[in-house]
Design a protein around this motif. Structure first.
Motif, PDB file in Angstrom:
ATOM      1  N   UNK A   1       1.291  -1.364  -0.103  1.00  0.00           N
ATOM      2  CA  UNK A   1       0.220  -0.432  -0.040  1.00  0.00           C
ATOM      3  C   UNK A   1       0.774   1.228  -0.446  1.00  0.00           C
ATOM      4  N   UNK A   2       2.177   1.357   0.675  1.00  0.00           N
ATOM      5  CA  UNK A   2       2.940   2.649   0.688  1.00  0.00           C
ATOM      6  C   UNK A   2       3.052   2.880  -1.155  1.00  0.00           C
ATOM      7  N   UNK A   3       3.447   1.918  -2.090  1.00  0.00           N
ATOM      8  CA  UNK A   3       3.846   2.453  -2.909  1.00  0.00           C
ATOM      9  C   UNK A   3       5.521   2.074  -3.320  1.00  0.00           C
ATOM     10  N   UNK A   4       6.044   1.529  -2.360  1.00  0.00           N
ATOM     11  CA  UNK A   4       7.540   1.742  -2.634  1.00  0.00           C
ATOM     12  C   UNK A   4       7.567   1.004  -2.163  1.00  0.00           C
ATOM     13  N   UNK A   5       7.345  -0.665  -1.317  1.00  0.00           N
ATOM     14  CA  UNK A   5       8.025  -2.545  -1.197  1.00  0.00           C
ATOM     15  C   UNK A   5       6.837  -2.709  -1.945  1.00  0.00           C
ATOM     16  N   UNK A   6       7.510  -4.379  -2.232  1.00  0.00           N
ATOM     17  CA  UNK A   6       6.533  -5.336  -2.920  1.00  0.00           C
ATOM     18  C   UNK A   6       5.687  -5.642  -1.623  1.00  0.00           C
ATOM     19  N   UNK A   7       4.530  -6.061  -2.166  1.00  0.00           N
ATOM     20  CA  UNK A   7       3.261  -7.143  -1.410  1.00  0.00           C
ATOM     21  C   UNK A   7       4.094  -8.549  -1.226  1.00  0.00           C
TER      22      UNK A   7
ATOM     23  N   UNK B   1      -8.070  -7.634 -13.351  1.00  0.00           N
ATOM     24  CA  UNK B   1      -8.858  -6.591 -12.401  1.00  0.00           C
ATOM     25  C   UNK B   1      -9.680  -6.042 -13.252  1.00  0.00           C
ATOM     26  N   UNK B   2     -11.154  -5.809 -12.177  1.00  0.00           N
ATOM     27  CA  UNK B   2     -12.118  -4.519 -12.665  1.00  0.00           C
ATOM     28  C   UNK B   2     -11.419  -3.411 -12.823  1.00  0.00           C
ATOM     29  N   UNK B   3     -12.391  -2.526 -13.988  1.00  0.00           N
ATOM     30  CA  UNK B   3     -12.218  -1.453 -14.148  1.00  0.00           C
ATOM     31  C   UNK B   3     -11.832  -0.512 -13.043  1.00  0.00           C
ATOM     32  N   UNK B   4     -11.782   0.498 -12.670  1.00  0.00           N
ATOM     33  CA  UNK B   4     -11.446   1.366 -11.560  1.00  0.00           C
ATOM     34  C   UNK B   4     -11.951   2.644 -11.933  1.00  0.00           C
ATOM     35  N   UNK B   5     -12.645   3.578 -11.311  1.00  0.00           N
ATOM     36  CA  UNK B   5     -12.983   4.898 -11.493  1.00  0.00           C
ATOM     37  C   UNK B   5     -12.482   6.152 -11.405  1.00  0.00           C
ATOM     38  N   UNK B   6     -12.581   7.156 -11.870  1.00  0.00           N
ATOM     39  CA  UNK B   6     -11.588   8.225 -11.398  1.00  0.00           C
ATOM     40  C   UNK B   6     -11.819   8.758  -9.543  1.00  0.00           C
ATOM     41  N   UNK B   7     -12.673   8.074  -9.525  1.00  0.00           N
ATOM     42  CA  UNK B   7     -13.209   8.582  -8.184  1.00  0.00           C
ATOM     43  C   UNK B   7     -12.570   7.402  -7.495  1.00  0.00           C
ATOM     44  N   UNK B   8     -12.229   6.996  -7.501  1.00  0.00           N
ATOM     45  CA  UNK B   8     -12.166   5.433  -6.740  1.00  0.00           C
ATOM     46  C   UNK B   8     -10.331   5.125  -6.692  1.00  0.00           C
TER      47      UNK B   8
ATOM     48  N   UNK C   1      -8.991   8.741  -4.441  1.00  0.00           N
ATOM     49  CA  UNK C   1      -9.523   7.783  -3.230  1.00  0.00           C
ATOM     50  C   UNK C   1      -8.534   7.226  -2.856  1.00  0.00           C
ATOM     51  N   UNK C   2      -8.449   6.582  -3.364  1.00  0.00           N
ATOM     52  CA  UNK C   2      -6.305   6.031  -3.281  1.00  0.00           C
ATOM     53  C   UNK C   2      -5.547   6.329  -3.376  1.00  0.00           C
TER      54      UNK C   2
ATOM     55  N   UNK D   1      -6.095   9.439  -1.897  1.00  0.00           N
ATOM     56  CA  UNK D   1      -5.475  11.097  -1.258  1.00  0.00           C
ATOM     57  C   UNK D   1      -5.583   9.786   0.312  1.00  0.00           C
ATOM     58  N   UNK D   2      -5.725   8.493   0.021  1.00  0.00           N
ATOM     59  CA  UNK D   2      -4.828   7.928   1.482  1.00  0.00           C
ATOM     60  C   UNK D   2      -3.876   7.281   1.380  1.00  0.00           C
ATOM     61  N   UNK D   3      -3.431   7.055   0.021  1.00  0.00           N
ATOM     62  CA  UNK D   3      -1.874   7.366   0.078  1.00  0.00           C
ATOM     63  C   UNK D   3      -0.712   8.466   0.444  1.00  0.00           C
ATOM     64  N   UNK D   4      -1.150   9.511   0.053  1.00  0.00           N
ATOM     65  CA  UNK D   4      -0.342  10.420   0.632  1.00  0.00           C
ATOM     66  C   UNK D   4      -0.678  10.704   2.063  1.00  0.00           C
ATOM     67  N   UNK D   5      -1.890  10.746   2.421  1.00  0.00           N
ATOM     68  CA  UNK D   5      -1.967  11.194   4.131  1.00  0.00           C
ATOM     69  C   UNK D   5      -1.117   9.332   5.052  1.00  0.00           C
ATOM     70  N   UNK D   6      -1.427   8.652   4.275  1.00  0.00           N
ATOM     71  CA  UNK D   6      -1.049   7.797   5.345  1.00  0.00           C
ATOM     72  C   UNK D   6       0.723   6.948   4.670  1.00  0.00           C
ATOM     73  N   UNK D   7       0.773   7.200   3.874  1.00  0.00           N
ATOM     74  CA  UNK D   7       2.238   6.857   3.508  1.00  0.00           C
ATOM     75  C   UNK D   7       3.248   7.994   3.129  1.00  0.00           C
TER      76      UNK D   7
END
Length: 263
Positions: free
Chosen positions: A180-186, A216-223, A226-227, A229-235
């Motif tokens: 989720x931090x977009x810097x390390x592998x899952x 994967x199912x397609x993701x809309x711009x809003x989703x 939202x991801x 914003x969550x990443x910026x706040x948490x990581x």
């Protein structure tokens, strides 16, 4: 004590030491005991499977947040002291992502460390950078990472080192390969790297590391927003805060496996 149980016939290694930063420590791949697992631990299991029971030994000296010079100062001498059959050496990534760093300079320092290791251990496997074309945080650094990767491959040629080529591992360009931090592998991303490391040594592996992911199912711009914003706040914000305070995620962290021990 230097290790003298060299059993490299038929691709077998009696001992292995991993050196590096958070990637090799295993950040993003938490284990049940609270410690990170990661690709190096998973790779060690694959090596252990080729040896008589309880004869293989493994050390993981990597610590998150370490820059190349810190790895060279803290971990390379310990790896030389242990003198295992195999060392994996992945370093320089934290240097490359810092503003203003020169990949040519980082590569020169990396080569001096490879030369130092090559005369003391059995085999040194070096690791390239990832192709970050599809990684949101690191996409703009793709040119620097590519330059450093080219240097690493050239260094490997000069010192006859096997190369764990992560740039060509297309499966880790999928966002599910990243934490989720977009810097390390899952965990799955770490698993795929471990399988590729084994392939580099010519070992048979139980699965193809480049196997395609399910659609994967397609993701809309809003989703997506939202991801982000969550990443910026948490990581992102905590990461910037550590940089401003001169702190590292590896402060007060020690190597999880500093000695060559059976798995």
């Amino acid at each position: 004590m230097a290790d003298d149980s060299r059993t490299e016939e038929d691709g077998a290694f009696g001992s292995y030491a991993a050196i590096g930063d958070s990637f090799t420590e295993g950040v993003g791949d938490p284990g049940p005991d609270g410690m990170y697992v990661g690709w190096a631990d998973r790779f060690a299991v694959l090596l252990d499977d080729r040896m008589p029971e309880h004869t293989f030994r493994y050390a993981n000296l990597a610590v998150r947040g370490r820059l190349l010079d810190q790895i060279v100062e803290e971990q390379v001498p310990r790896a030389r002291e242990l003198a295992p059959d195999l060392v994996t050496f992945c370093a320089g990534g934290n240097d490359i992502i810092r503003p203003g760093t020169d990949p040519d300079d980082v590569a020169e320092r990396f080569e001096r460390a490879v030369a130092d290791l090559a005369g003391s251990v059995g085999t040194v496997m070096v690791t390239t950078g990832f192709d970050t074309r599809g990684v949101p945080v690191l996409r703009h650094l793709r040119g620097k990472i590519a330059t450093y990767t080219a240097h690493v491959r050239a260094i490997a040629d000069r010192y006859d080192c096997p190369v764990l080529d992560l740039w060509s591992l297309k499966s880790v360009q999928d966002r599910r390969a990243w934490d989720g931090d977009r810097l390390h592998l899952s965990p799955e991303g770490h698993t795929r790297v471990a399988l590729r490391a084994a392939q580099v040594l010519g070992l048979e592996v139980p699965a193809d590391p480049d196997q395609s992911w399910p659609p994967l199912p397609p993701r809309g711009p809003l989703e997506v927003r939202r991801d982000d914003i969550h990443w910026a706040r948490e990581h992102l914000v905590p990461w910037i805060g550590r940089r401003l305070r001169g702190e590292s995620s590896g402060d007060h962290v020690e190597a999880k496996r500093p000695n060559l021990l059976p798995l």
